[in-house]
Write a protein that holds these residues in place. Structure first.
Motif, PDB file in Angstrom:
ATOM      1  N   ILE A 174      45.007  38.000  42.807  1.00 44.75           N
ATOM      2  CA  ILE A 174      43.594  38.263  42.528  1.00 44.75           C
ATOM      3  C   ILE A 174      43.338  39.754  42.746  1.00 44.75           C
ATOM      4  CG2 ILE A 174      42.868  37.639  44.863  1.00 44.75           C
ATOM      5  CD1 ILE A 174      40.245  36.653  43.563  1.00 44.75           C
ATOM      6  N   SER A 175      42.848  40.380  41.741  1.00 49.72           N
ATOM      7  CA  SER A 175      42.581  41.807  41.828  1.00 49.72           C
ATOM      8  C   SER A 175      41.282  42.056  42.574  1.00 49.72           C
ATOM      9  CB  SER A 175      42.480  42.408  40.428  1.00 49.72           C
ATOM     10  OG  SER A 175      42.111  43.765  40.516  1.00 49.72           O
ATOM     11  N   THR A 176      41.280  43.076  43.424  1.00 50.10           N
ATOM     12  CA  THR A 176      40.052  43.493  44.094  1.00 50.10           C
ATOM     13  C   THR A 176      39.443  44.701  43.386  1.00 50.10           C
ATOM     14  OG1 THR A 176      41.314  44.853  45.624  1.00 50.10           O
ATOM     15  CG2 THR A 176      40.773  42.613  46.346  1.00 50.10           C
ATOM     16  N   THR A 177      39.874  44.937  42.146  1.00 50.75           N
ATOM     17  CA  THR A 177      39.337  46.049  41.360  1.00 50.75           C
ATOM     18  C   THR A 177      38.160  45.567  40.533  1.00 50.75           C
ATOM     19  OG1 THR A 177      41.534  47.065  41.249  1.00 50.75           O
ATOM     20  CG2 THR A 177      39.890  47.841  39.674  1.00 50.75           C
ATOM     21  N   LEU A 178      37.058  46.279  40.666  1.00 51.35           N
ATOM     22  CA  LEU A 178      35.845  45.953  39.923  1.00 51.35           C
ATOM     23  C   LEU A 178      35.818  46.726  38.611  1.00 51.35           C
ATOM     24  CD1 LEU A 178      33.326  46.237  42.911  1.00 51.35           C
ATOM     25  CD2 LEU A 178      34.617  44.228  42.150  1.00 51.35           C
ATOM     26  N   ASP A 179      35.014  46.277  37.673  1.00 53.07           N
ATOM     27  CA  ASP A 179      34.941  46.973  36.384  1.00 53.07           C
ATOM     28  C   ASP A 179      34.254  48.331  36.488  1.00 53.07           C
ATOM     29  OD1 ASP A 179      32.343  46.101  36.719  1.00 53.07           O
ATOM     30  OD2 ASP A 179      32.263  44.971  34.838  1.00 53.07           O
ATOM     31  N   THR A 180      33.729  48.668  37.646  1.00 48.16           N
ATOM     32  CA  THR A 180      33.116  49.987  37.875  1.00 48.16           C
ATOM     33  C   THR A 180      34.157  51.067  38.150  1.00 48.16           C
ATOM     34  OG1 THR A 180      32.916  49.534  40.230  1.00 48.16           O
ATOM     35  CG2 THR A 180      31.012  48.973  38.836  1.00 48.16           C
ATOM     36  N   GLY A 181      35.405  50.655  38.422  1.00 48.47           N
ATOM     37  CA  GLY A 181      36.453  51.613  38.770  1.00 48.47           C
ATOM     38  C   GLY A 181      36.767  51.633  40.250  1.00 48.47           C
ATOM     39  N   LEU A 182      36.086  50.809  41.039  1.00 49.58           N
ATOM     40  CA  LEU A 182      36.327  50.727  42.473  1.00 49.58           C
ATOM     41  C   LEU A 182      37.277  49.575  42.772  1.00 49.58           C
ATOM     42  CD1 LEU A 182      35.680  51.490  45.445  1.00 49.58           C
ATOM     43  CD2 LEU A 182      33.816  49.808  45.325  1.00 49.58           C
ATOM     44  N   SER A 183      38.278  49.867  43.579  1.00 48.18           N
ATOM     45  CA  SER A 183      39.174  48.834  44.084  1.00 48.18           C
ATOM     46  C   SER A 183      38.904  48.699  45.577  1.00 48.18           C
ATOM     47  CB  SER A 183      40.630  49.227  43.831  1.00 48.18           C
ATOM     48  OG  SER A 183      41.499  48.201  44.255  1.00 48.18           O
ATOM     49  N   ILE A 184      38.808  47.466  46.059  1.00 43.20           N
ATOM     50  CA  ILE A 184      38.472  47.218  47.467  1.00 43.20           C
ATOM     51  C   ILE A 184      39.540  46.339  48.120  1.00 43.20           C
ATOM     52  CG2 ILE A 184      36.655  46.544  49.085  1.00 43.20           C
ATOM     53  CD1 ILE A 184      34.714  46.458  46.704  1.00 43.20           C
ATOM     54  N   PRO A 185      40.740  46.863  48.325  1.00 41.25           N
ATOM     55  CA  PRO A 185      41.717  46.062  49.056  1.00 41.25           C
ATOM     56  C   PRO A 185      41.204  45.880  50.485  1.00 41.25           C
ATOM     57  CG  PRO A 185      42.543  48.285  48.731  1.00 41.25           C
ATOM     58  CD  PRO A 185      41.253  48.185  47.981  1.00 41.25           C
ATOM     59  N   HIS A 186      41.287  44.678  50.995  1.00 39.14           N
ATOM     60  CA  HIS A 186      40.755  44.426  52.325  1.00 39.14           C
ATOM     61  C   HIS A 186      41.493  43.275  52.992  1.00 39.14           C
ATOM     62  CE1 HIS A 186      38.423  41.930  49.536  1.00 39.14           C
ATOM     63  NE2 HIS A 186      38.240  41.080  50.540  1.00 39.14           N
ATOM     64  N   ALA A 187      41.322  43.214  54.308  1.00 34.77           N
ATOM     65  CA  ALA A 187      41.914  42.134  55.096  1.00 34.77           C
ATOM     66  C   ALA A 187      41.103  41.972  56.369  1.00 34.77           C
ATOM     67  CB  ALA A 187      43.368  42.447  55.437  1.00 34.77           C
ATOM     68  N   ARG A 188      41.152  40.770  56.887  1.00 31.97           N
ATOM     69  CA  ARG A 188      40.546  40.480  58.184  1.00 31.97           C
ATOM     70  C   ARG A 188      41.702  40.358  59.177  1.00 31.97           C
ATOM     71  NH1 ARG A 188      37.299  35.661  58.196  1.00 31.97           N
ATOM     72  NH2 ARG A 188      36.148  36.595  59.906  1.00 31.97           N
ATOM     73  N   LEU A 189      41.630  41.133  60.259  1.00 34.47           N
ATOM     74  CA  LEU A 189      42.751  41.248  61.190  1.00 34.47           C
ATOM     75  C   LEU A 189      42.367  40.802  62.599  1.00 34.47           C
ATOM     76  CD1 LEU A 189      43.877  44.839  60.117  1.00 34.47           C
ATOM     77  CD2 LEU A 189      44.762  42.658  59.262  1.00 34.47           C
ATOM     78  N   GLU A 190      43.247  40.019  63.208  1.00 35.88           N
ATOM     79  CA  GLU A 190      43.030  39.551  64.580  1.00 35.88           C
ATOM     80  C   GLU A 190      43.067  40.694  65.591  1.00 35.88           C
ATOM     81  OE1 GLU A 190      42.275  36.502  65.585  1.00 35.88           O
ATOM     82  OE2 GLU A 190      42.455  35.578  63.614  1.00 35.88           O
ATOM     83  N   GLU A 191      43.890  41.711  65.335  1.00 32.51           N
ATOM     84  CA  GLU A 191      44.164  42.729  66.343  1.00 32.51           C
ATOM     85  C   GLU A 191      43.133  43.851  66.439  1.00 32.51           C
ATOM     86  OE1 GLU A 191      46.870  43.776  62.774  1.00 32.51           O
ATOM     87  OE2 GLU A 191      46.067  41.980  63.673  1.00 32.51           O
ATOM     88  N   ILE A 192      42.111  43.851  65.599  1.00 33.97           N
ATOM     89  CA  ILE A 192      41.114  44.921  65.689  1.00 33.97           C
ATOM     90  C   ILE A 192      39.778  44.375  66.197  1.00 33.97           C
ATOM     91  CG2 ILE A 192      42.250  46.370  63.964  1.00 33.97           C
ATOM     92  CD1 ILE A 192      40.135  45.511  61.938  1.00 33.97           C
ATOM     93  N   THR A 193      39.017  45.263  66.832  1.00 37.11           N
ATOM     94  CA  THR A 193      37.730  44.868  67.402  1.00 37.11           C
ATOM     95  C   THR A 193      36.563  45.577  66.720  1.00 37.11           C
ATOM     96  OG1 THR A 193      37.939  46.563  69.103  1.00 37.11           O
ATOM     97  CG2 THR A 193      38.736  44.346  69.655  1.00 37.11           C
ATOM     98  N   ASP A 194      36.856  46.401  65.740  1.00 35.50           N
ATOM     99  CA  ASP A 194      35.811  47.069  64.968  1.00 35.50           C
ATOM    100  C   ASP A 194      36.345  47.329  63.564  1.00 35.50           C
ATOM    101  OD1 ASP A 194      33.348  48.140  64.402  1.00 35.50           O
ATOM    102  OD2 ASP A 194      33.557  49.886  65.707  1.00 35.50           O
ATOM    103  N   PHE A 195      35.452  47.657  62.664  1.00 38.38           N
ATOM    104  CA  PHE A 195      35.820  47.897  61.275  1.00 38.38           C
ATOM    105  C   PHE A 195      36.621  49.186  61.145  1.00 38.38           C
ATOM    106  CE2 PHE A 195      32.152  45.187  61.311  1.00 38.38           C
ATOM    107  CZ  PHE A 195      32.476  44.214  60.387  1.00 38.38           C
ATOM    108  N   LYS A 196      37.563  49.174  60.217  1.00 40.00           N
ATOM    109  CA  LYS A 196      38.396  50.340  59.904  1.00 40.00           C
ATOM    110  C   LYS A 196      38.359  50.525  58.391  1.00 40.00           C
ATOM    111  CE  LYS A 196      40.375  50.352  64.107  1.00 40.00           C
ATOM    112  NZ  LYS A 196      40.017  51.331  65.085  1.00 40.00           N
ATOM    113  N   ALA A 197      38.455  51.779  57.947  1.00 37.21           N
ATOM    114  CA  ALA A 197      38.412  52.020  56.505  1.00 37.21           C
ATOM    115  C   ALA A 197      39.098  53.330  56.165  1.00 37.21           C
ATOM    116  CB  ALA A 197      36.960  52.059  56.021  1.00 37.21           C
TER     117      ALA A 197
END
Length: 159
Positions: free
Chosen positions: A63-86
């Motif tokens: 499943i592609s996380t690329t939108l037709d606007t040209g933005l790709s949003i690869p992402h994951a939910r991780l057990e080992e982090i306590t805050d958002f990372k980007a």
């Protein structure tokens, strides 16, 4: 804020200049994801870059996380982090999405969130803000800027 107005999170709050890549070459989607995972891990050396990369790439399978606007949003939910990372990549020369070759990637926003249920609503709100913020005109504007610092300033000032 009205009920119909989408939630707008200031995405610049998730980034520093070290987490912004201006990719002037011709990279594949996987190469870009690797660069962004590396940028996040340099800011937090406790993170296991190989494990995060594997989780993000697994999420990208099929499943592609690329939108037709040209933005790709690869992402994951991780057990080992306590805050958002980007991390953000801006591509003056677009890359093709391997799942859907009709889609061009002009910006990629790698987004990692804590896997705890308490973070899930905010995870969805940030994904919504990404889709709302990264319209084609805004992506083109970012691509015309010369440095991560300029891109971050523009992102922080976007309303």
């Amino acid at each position: 804020m009205s009920v119909k107005e989408p939630y707008k999170f200031n995405l610049g709050r998730l980034l520093s200049p070290a987490e912004i890549v201006v990719e002037r070459g011709n990279s594949t989607k996987t190469e870009l994801i690797k660069k962004l995972v590396s940028a996040v891990c340099k800011q937090d050396p406790k993170l296991d870059g190989a494990d995060i990369l594997a989780q993000v790439l697994k999420r990208e399978e099929g499943i592609s996380t690329t939108l037709d606007t040209g933005l790709s949003i690869p992402h994951a939910r991780l057990e080992e982090i306590t805050d958002f990372k980007a991390a953000l990549a801006v591509l003056p020369n677009a890359a093709q999405d391997p799942v859907n070759p009709n889609l061009s990637i002009k910006a990629m926003f790698l987004f990692l969130s804590p896997a705890k249920p308490v973070f899930f609503q905010r995870h969805l709100q940030i994904l919504s803000s990404l889709a709302e913020t990264f319209k084609p005109e805004f992506i083109d504007e970012l691509a015309a800027l010369g440095s991560p610092e300029e891109i971050l300033a523009r992102l922080k000032g976007h309303r």
